[in-house]
Design an enzyme around this catalytic site. Structure first.
Site, mmCIF file in Angstrom:
data_model
loop_
_atom_site.group_PDB
_atom_site.id
_atom_site.type_symbol
_atom_site.label_atom_id
_atom_site.label_comp_id
_atom_site.label_asym_id
_atom_site.label_seq_id
_atom_site.Cartn_x
_atom_site.Cartn_y
_atom_site.Cartn_z
ATOM 1 N N GLU A 47 0.825 -1.215 0.000
ATOM 2 C CA GLU A 47 0.000 0.000 0.000
ATOM 3 C C GLU A 47 0.856 1.261 0.000
ATOM 4 O OE1 GLU A 47 -3.522 0.352 2.286
ATOM 5 O OE2 GLU A 47 -4.102 -1.745 2.047
ATOM 6 N N HIS A 316 -1.570 -0.728 10.132
ATOM 7 C CA HIS A 316 -0.911 -2.001 10.443
ATOM 8 C C HIS A 316 0.383 -1.707 11.179
ATOM 9 C CE1 HIS A 316 -2.939 -5.122 7.729
ATOM 10 N NE2 HIS A 316 -3.626 -4.008 7.539
#
Length: 444
Positions: A47, A316
């Site tokens: 990402e 995350h």
């Protein structure tokens, strides 16, 4: 003896226009990497959608990670990047045959062209002598949008795990040290996890050191049957390896607490706080047919906050793994290593999931092609009705409605006739390969 090898993987949550404070967070990720101790030798990012963010990270880490590759795929890009201490000799982007649906444009998995970023790297010692070849695979599997087994993308994610497992096994058989890292969007011992660890002959670095770690969030059925107490936030970090949905991550707080944080009112979370939703979705897998390397350390990292914004650097946390050379080991004959298989019942479960999804997509193809045929009839009917239209505005409405309807029908027809048909063929290939593995498991 070779030096220890430090590996880091992180989902950066760098969605352009959508991820809050994207540029500030990714710049800080680069700063934290630059001061990491120990310094990573190989970094896999997911990402990291824009080259601008990638280059910002490269600039801050180039003194110890001078080599890197930003991977291009799909319509918007896969968001994958690999940074390395040593030169990248070869690189490729392998897209998954099964990778979401274009109709789910609000999810984006199909449009980013998810796949595996592959890099061949030759380790070098401090004198510049080239040593063992490392094959790095960085990936981001299809996201789950419902709980298993009701996740309609379970088949996609399982098929993707099968594809990367094949790549890993080929690299391992060639005698390379294999590192597979990324956001796999799976929990330990799920179908996808079992396929990777079994058919690639690689080990899950975290479970290698923490074999009793959780198999999901404490609220999940797979954990409830273990009848364990709700883990604390600290326990999830140190023992369960939870990288996602932790109460320690500000992006997982409720909207009210996030709003207070953005306005300057912080909330301190203690390590003893119950953490029922945290789970492990990010992994480092290690495969070494020669048996020269072993997993020595594994930790959840990148848990610090942005120094000014006070938000977590991503939604995350990272996984940071150290593998060390073993003394007294030497090359082994890779081809003599026996093949490993899952229980036959596991292959049957995978085939059942595949059959269910195949039936769904066959219905989708019929429905979409039927929609196209129906809209074509409506279009012709409206064109005919114009001849008897009593007013010009009625003719305009008929033409507008028929034109819009035909456009929608053509799009649906193309999706059903082209995309779904291609997906069904990919499902046939996946089904054959799993059936073949099952038959081999039976004959073992």
């Amino acid at each position: 003896m070779a030096e220890p090898l430090n590996v880091l993987t992180l989902n950066c949550w760098g969605l352009k226009y959508l991820a809050k404070y994207r540029a500030e967070r990714l710049a800080q990720i680069g700063a934290e990497l630059a001061h990491a101790d120990p310094q990573p030798d190989i970094v896999g990012l997911q990402e990291c959608w824009t080259q601008k963010d990638y280059l910002a990270i490269r600039k801050q880490t180039q003194h110890f990670l001078p080599y890197g590759k930003f991977y291009f795929s799909g319509v918007f890009g896969g968001g994958l990047a690999i940074l390395s201490r040593w030169p990248i000799d070869e690189s490729s982007m392998v897209q998954y045959p099964l990778n979401g649906r274009p109709t789910a444009f609000f999810r984006g998995d199909w449009f980013v062209g998810k796949g595996v970023a592959c890099a061949t790297i030759k380790m070098q010692d401090r004198d510049g002598r080239r040593g063992r070849t490392i094959q790095v695979f960085c990936t981001h599997l299809h996201a789950p949008y419902e709980r298993e087994p009701n996740d309609s993308y379970l088949c996609h994610r399982t098929a993707q795990a099968w594809e990367i497992a094949k790549l890993m096994r080929r690299a391992r058989v060639a005698g390379n040290l294999v590192l597979a890292l990324g956001d796999f969007n799976m929990v330990p011992l799920s179908l996808a996890h079992q396929l990777i660890t079994t058919h690639s002959h690689a080990v899950d670095a975290w479970r290698e050191l923490h074999p009793s770690s959780s198999l999901g969030a404490a609220l999940d059925a797979v954990e409830r049957v273990r009848d364990l107490p709700i883990p604390s936030a600290a326990y999830n970090i140190t023992e369960n390896g939870a990288t996602c949905d932790s109460v320690l991550n500000t992006w997982r707080w409720n909207k009210s607490d996030q709003k207070k944080l953005f306005s300057g009112t912080d909330r301190q979370i203690h390590g003893e706080t119950p953490d029922p939703r945290a789970k492990r979705l990010d992994y480092v897998f290690v495969g070494d047919a020669r048996g020269e390397w072993q997993v020595a350390k594994a930790k959840v990292g990148m848990r610090m906050r942005h120094p000014e914004l006070r938000v977590s650097l991503s939604d995350h946390f990272s996984v940071e793994v150290t593998i060390e050379p073993q003394e007294g080991t030497g090359p082994t004959v890779v081809d003599d290593e026996p093949e490993k298989f899952l229980p036959v019942e596991t292959y049957d479960r995978i085939l059942h999931v595949t059959e269910q999804y195949t039936a769904r997509q066959r219905f989708q193809r019929r429905a979409r092609l039927g929609h196209f045929g129906g809209q074509l009839v409506v279009w012709i009917g409206c064109l005919t009705a114009v001849w008897w239209s009593p007013r010009n505005f009625v003719s305009f409405i008929l033409m507008l409605v028929s034109g819009l309807g035909l456009t929608a029908g053509v799009i649906d027809g193309l999706i059903g006739g082209l995309f779904v048909s291609a997906e069904l063929r990919a499902l046939k290939e996946f089904r054959w390969e799993i059936e073949n593995a099952r038959d081999m498991a039976k004959g073992k």
